[in-house]
Design an enzyme around this catalytic site. Structure first.
Site, PDB file in Angstrom:
ATOM      1  N   TYR A  54      36.425 -27.296 -42.182  1.00  0.00           N
ATOM      2  CA  TYR A  54      37.612 -26.484 -41.868  1.00  0.00           C
ATOM      3  C   TYR A  54      37.875 -25.518 -43.011  1.00  0.00           C
ATOM      4  O   TYR A  54      37.877 -25.921 -44.171  1.00  0.00           O
ATOM      5  CB  TYR A  54      38.852 -27.364 -41.660  1.00  0.00           C
ATOM      6  CG  TYR A  54      39.358 -27.268 -40.237  1.00  0.00           C
ATOM      7  CD1 TYR A  54      39.905 -26.078 -39.768  1.00  0.00           C
ATOM      8  CD2 TYR A  54      39.248 -28.342 -39.362  1.00  0.00           C
ATOM      9  CE1 TYR A  54      40.332 -25.964 -38.459  1.00  0.00           C
ATOM     10  CE2 TYR A  54      39.674 -28.230 -38.046  1.00  0.00           C
ATOM     11  CZ  TYR A  54      40.218 -27.037 -37.598  1.00  0.00           C
ATOM     12  OH  TYR A  54      40.628 -26.919 -36.297  1.00  0.00           O
ATOM     13  N   GLU A  56      40.404 -22.563 -42.797  1.00  0.00           N
ATOM     14  CA  GLU A  56      41.404 -21.559 -42.427  1.00  0.00           C
ATOM     15  C   GLU A  56      41.731 -20.668 -43.613  1.00  0.00           C
ATOM     16  O   GLU A  56      41.897 -21.144 -44.737  1.00  0.00           O
ATOM     17  CB  GLU A  56      42.684 -22.245 -41.944  1.00  0.00           C
ATOM     18  CG  GLU A  56      42.522 -22.815 -40.543  1.00  0.00           C
ATOM     19  CD  GLU A  56      43.797 -23.467 -40.032  1.00  0.00           C
ATOM     20  OE1 GLU A  56      44.776 -23.583 -40.785  1.00  0.00           O
ATOM     21  OE2 GLU A  56      43.796 -23.856 -38.845  1.00  0.00           O
ATOM     22  N   ASP A 199      33.873   0.239 -30.005  1.00  0.00           N
ATOM     23  CA  ASP A 199      33.366  -1.091 -29.662  1.00  0.00           C
ATOM     24  C   ASP A 199      31.867  -0.942 -29.430  1.00  0.00           C
ATOM     25  O   ASP A 199      31.433  -0.499 -28.371  1.00  0.00           O
ATOM     26  CB  ASP A 199      34.079  -1.595 -28.406  1.00  0.00           C
ATOM     27  CG  ASP A 199      33.529  -2.935 -27.935  1.00  0.00           C
ATOM     28  OD1 ASP A 199      32.528  -3.410 -28.505  1.00  0.00           O
ATOM     29  OD2 ASP A 199      34.108  -3.499 -26.989  1.00  0.00           O
ATOM     30  N   THR A 225      29.942  -7.310 -31.142  1.00  0.00           N
ATOM     31  CA  THR A 225      29.422  -8.666 -31.034  1.00  0.00           C
ATOM     32  C   THR A 225      28.222  -8.750 -31.973  1.00  0.00           C
ATOM     33  O   THR A 225      27.698  -7.722 -32.426  1.00  0.00           O
ATOM     34  CB  THR A 225      28.932  -8.973 -29.606  1.00  0.00           C
ATOM     35  OG1 THR A 225      27.942  -8.008 -29.254  1.00  0.00           O
ATOM     36  CG2 THR A 225      30.076  -8.927 -28.596  1.00  0.00           C
ATOM     37  N   LYS A 228      24.018  -9.319 -29.314  1.00  0.00           N
ATOM     38  CA  LYS A 228      23.334  -8.411 -28.377  1.00  0.00           C
ATOM     39  C   LYS A 228      22.182  -7.743 -29.129  1.00  0.00           C
ATOM     40  O   LYS A 228      21.312  -8.449 -29.595  1.00  0.00           O
ATOM     41  CB  LYS A 228      24.354  -7.477 -27.752  1.00  0.00           C
ATOM     42  CG  LYS A 228      25.404  -8.270 -26.936  1.00  0.00           C
ATOM     43  CD  LYS A 228      26.448  -7.426 -26.237  1.00  0.00           C
ATOM     44  CE  LYS A 228      27.459  -8.332 -25.543  1.00  0.00           C
ATOM     45  NZ  LYS A 228      28.564  -7.576 -24.919  1.00  0.00           N
ATOM     46  N   ARG A 234      25.898 -15.958 -31.187  1.00  0.00           N
ATOM     47  CA  ARG A 234      27.089 -15.473 -30.498  1.00  0.00           C
ATOM     48  C   ARG A 234      28.211 -15.366 -31.532  1.00  0.00           C
ATOM     49  O   ARG A 234      28.407 -16.285 -32.331  1.00  0.00           O
ATOM     50  CB  ARG A 234      27.518 -16.430 -29.381  1.00  0.00           C
ATOM     51  CG  ARG A 234      26.431 -16.806 -28.412  1.00  0.00           C
ATOM     52  CD  ARG A 234      26.981 -17.291 -27.092  1.00  0.00           C
ATOM     53  NE  ARG A 234      27.362 -16.155 -26.284  1.00  0.00           N
ATOM     54  CZ  ARG A 234      26.502 -15.366 -25.640  1.00  0.00           C
ATOM     55  NH1 ARG A 234      25.211 -15.595 -25.687  1.00  0.00           N
ATOM     56  NH2 ARG A 234      26.941 -14.336 -24.945  1.00  0.00           N
TER      57      ARG A 234
HETATM   58  C1  LIG Z   1      29.838  -7.931 -24.565  1.00  0.00           C
HETATM   59  C2  LIG Z   1      30.955  -7.039 -24.835  1.00  0.00           C
HETATM   60  C3  LIG Z   1      32.186  -7.516 -25.327  1.00  0.00           C
HETATM   61  C4  LIG Z   1      32.598  -8.961 -25.326  1.00  0.00           C
HETATM   62  O1  LIG Z   1      31.843  -9.869 -25.901  1.00  0.00           O
HETATM   63  P1  LIG Z   1      31.980 -11.426 -25.596  1.00  0.00           P
HETATM   64  O2  LIG Z   1      31.336 -12.010 -26.796  1.00  0.00           O
HETATM   65  O3  LIG Z   1      31.244 -11.649 -24.320  1.00  0.00           O
HETATM   66  O4  LIG Z   1      33.419 -11.780 -25.483  1.00  0.00           O
HETATM   67  C5  LIG Z   1      33.142  -6.594 -25.695  1.00  0.00           C
HETATM   68  N1  LIG Z   1      32.926  -5.279 -25.563  1.00  0.00           N
HETATM   69  C6  LIG Z   1      31.782  -4.784 -25.063  1.00  0.00           C
HETATM   70  C7  LIG Z   1      31.609  -3.301 -24.940  1.00  0.00           C
HETATM   71  C8  LIG Z   1      30.767  -5.641 -24.673  1.00  0.00           C
HETATM   72  O5  LIG Z   1      29.651  -5.129 -24.163  1.00  0.00           O
END
Ligand SMILES: *Cc1c(COP(=O)(O)O)cnc(C)c1O
Length: 448
Positions: A54, A56, A199, A225, A228, A234
Site C-alpha cells: 500500500y 497512498e 487523449d 493508456t 495500446k 494495462r
Molecule cells: C482506450 C481509450 C481510453 C480508455 O482506456 P481504458 O483503459 O479502456 O479505460 C480512453 N480514451 C481513448 C481515446 C481510448 O482509445
C-alpha cells in the site's frame, strides 16, 4: 520452473483458461487496434511482489511506511515518461484510461460545467462526454463531429467552442485513422480560454517513435493508456505540459490531487513497475522502428483492402488503424464481418462509421489495426496476404441482411453463426491464418 507452475498446482481450472487464451493469441491474427502483446519483462513486473504494497500518496509523501523502494519504482516511471514525452510533470498512478480522463474533469471542472469532445459514433471515446458515460451525465457535454469525408470538422469545432465556451476541449479519439490536428485545436482552445487535453491513448507509442506528431507543444494536458501502441501493462498516465503550467502553475498539483485523494486510493505499484519497464523499452531505438513499421503496415494493409474493392473511411490511414465502411453492401453489416473473421481466426471489432445508417450495437463498419501484428514481426508482405484474406471473408458474408425486427434478429444471427461454422472459404482462411502465425511465433516457450 515452468511458466505459471504455481498457478497450475493451485487452480488448475483457471490455469487451463489462461493456457487456452495463450493458444488463441498464438494461433490467430490480433487486429483490434487497441490491443498489443506486452513483453515478458513487463509481465514479470506485473506479476511481482509489488502487488502486496500500500502506498497512498506520492514519492516522498506517503501515508504508509515501508515505501522507500516503491518510491524508487514510481520515480523511475515518472522520469521516463517526462523524458519520452518532453513534459515537466507525469502522474503514473491512474488505474486505466477512463479513470485518468475522469481525473482531468475532477481537476478542472465542477459538476454541470461545459466540456467538449468528439462524438462517440464519430470516433470519440466514451469519456469525452458521451451520454451514457459519467462524463456525459455530470457535465454539459458539447460534441463535435467528422465531415462527410471522415476528417475532423475543425470549422465545427471552432464554432461550437465559441458558442459554448467549454472548460475542457478533448482532442484524440478511439476510431480515427488520420493525424490529429493538434495545432488547429490549440488555436481554438486559446481563443476561448479552454484547457486543451490530448487523449493519445491509441497513438502514444507512435508519438514516442516519431510516427505521429507530438501534442506536447500544443496542449495543456496529455492523457494516455499504457497498454495500446505503447505496449505496456494495462494502465494510464496523465502528463502536464510546459504550456499547461504556463496557463495554470497549479495544474500539476490539481491533477495529482484529482487522482489521489480525488478518485483513487492506493496506487497499483506492480502496474507502475510494468509501466516503468514499458517506458524503458519504448526509449530504445528498436521502438522507433516498431512505431514506424506499424504505420507502414497499416498503409500497406489499407492499399490491399482498397485494391480488393473495399471502401475505407477517409480513404486510407496515417496511423495504426483502418476503418472499413461496409455500407456499399448495406447497413448494419459490421456484426457479420466481425463474427465471420473471428471464425477464420482474425480478431477485430465492429464499429460505427461516421453518419452510420445503423446503430452502435449493429454498426456498419469494422475497425482494425496493425500494432499487435507488428509486434509479432510481420511486415508489408504479410499485410498484403492478410488484406486478401479479410477481403475474401467479407465477400462470403456481405449478402447477409440484418432483419429490422428485434426477435427476428436474434434468430437470424444464431442461424448465421451456425452457417459460418461450415463455410469452406472461412475454413480455408483459418488454415492460412494458422500457417502465417506459425511463421511468427508469439511468446515462445523459452521466453515465458
Ligand atoms: C482506450 C481509450 C481510453 C480508455 O482506456 P481504458 O483503459 O479502456 O479505460 C480512453 N480514451 C481513448 C481515446 C481510448 O482509445
Amino acid at each position: 520452473m515452468e511458466w505459471l507452475e504455481n498457478l497450475k498446482q493451485t487452480d488448475p481450472e483457471l490455469y487451463d483458461s489462461i493456457q487456452k487464451e495463450l493458444e488463441r493469441q498464438r494461433t490467430g491474427l490480433e487486429m483490434i487496434p487497441s490491443e498489443n502483446f506486452t513483453s515478458p519483462a513487463v509481465m514479470e513486473a506485473m506479476g511481482s511482489i509489488l502487488t502486496n504494497k500500500y502506498s497512498e500518496g506520492y514519492p516522498g509523501k506517503r501515508y504508509y511506511g515501508g515505501n522507500q523502494f516503491i518510491d524508487v519504482v514510481e520515480r523511475l516511471a515518472q522520469e521516463r515518461a517526462k523524458k519520452l514525452f518532453n513534459v515537466p510533470h507525469a502522474n503514473v498512478q491512474p488505474y486505466s484510461g477512463s479513470p485518468a480522463n475522469f481525473a482531468v474533469y475532477v481537476a478542472l471542472c465542477k459538476a454541470g460545467d461545459t466540456i467538449m469532445g468528439q462524438e462517440l459514433t464519430h470516433g470519440g471515446h466514451l469519456t469525452h462526454g458521451w451520454k451514457t458515460s459519467a462524463t456525459g451525465m455530470f457535465f454539459n457535454s458539447v460534441q463535435y463531429h467528422v465531415k462527410q469525408d471522415g476528417y475532423i470538422d475543425i470549422d465545427e469545432v471552432r464554432k461550437l467552442a465559441h458558442e459554448n465556451k467549454p472548460k475542457i476541449i478533448w482532442v484524440g479519439s478511439t476510431a480515427y485513422s488520420r493525424e490529429f490536428p493538434f495545432e488547429e485545436f490549440s488555436k481554438i482552445a486559446d481563443e476561448v480560454g479552454a484547457y486543451l487535453v490530448a487523449d493519445i491513448a491509441h497513438i502514444s507509442g507512435l508519438v514516442i517513435a516519431g510516427a505521429h506528431a507530438s501534442p506536447t507543444p500544443y496542449v495543456h494536458i496529455i492523457t494516455t493508456t499504457t497498454h495500446k501502441t505503447l505496449r505496456g501493462p494495462r494502465g494510464a498516465m496523465i502528463m502536464v505540459t510546459q504550456k499547461g503550467l504556463d496557463k495554470d502553475p497549479e495544474l500539476a498539483d490539481k491533477i495529482d490531487k484529482a487522482i489521489f485523494p480525488g478518485l483513487q486510493g492506493g496506487p497499483h505499484d506492480h502496474q507502475t513497475a510494468g509501466i516503468a519497464v514499458a517506458l524503458l523499452e519504448a526509449s530504445k531505438p528498436s521502438f522507433k522502428n516498431y512505431g514506424h513499421q506499424i504505420v507502414k503496415n497499416s498503409r500497406a494493409l489499407a492499399e490491399e483492402l482498397k485494391s480488393n474493392g473495399l471502401k475505407l473511411v477517409t480513404n486510407g490511414t496515417d496511423n495504426h488503424m483502418i476503418l472499413i465502411d461496409l455500407t456499399p453492401f448495406g447497413k448494419g453489416k459490421g456484426v457479420f464481418v466481425q463474427d465471420a473473421l473471428d471464425e477464420a481466426g482474425i480478431t477485430l471489432n465492429k464499429n460505427t462509421i461516421p453518419n452510420d445508417p445503423s446503430s452502435p450495437f449493429y454498426p456498419s463498419g469494422v475497425r482494425l489495426g496493425t500494432p499487435a501484428l507488428t509486434t509479432r514481426g510481420m511486415l508489408e508482405d504479410e499485410m498484403k496476404i492478410i488484406g486478401k484474406l479479410i477481403s475474401q471473408v467479407i465477400n462470403e458474408v456481405k449478402n447477409y441482411e440484418l432483419p429490422g425486427d428485434k426477435d427476428e434478429r436474434i434468430k437470424y444471427l444464431k442461424k448465421f453463426r451456425e452457417e459460418i461454422k461450415n463455410n469452406l472459404v472461412l475454413k480455408y482462411v483459418r488454415k492460412q491464418v494458422e500457417e502465417l502465425c506459425g511463421r511468427f511465433p508469439l511468446y515462445p516457450a523459452s521466453s515465458i
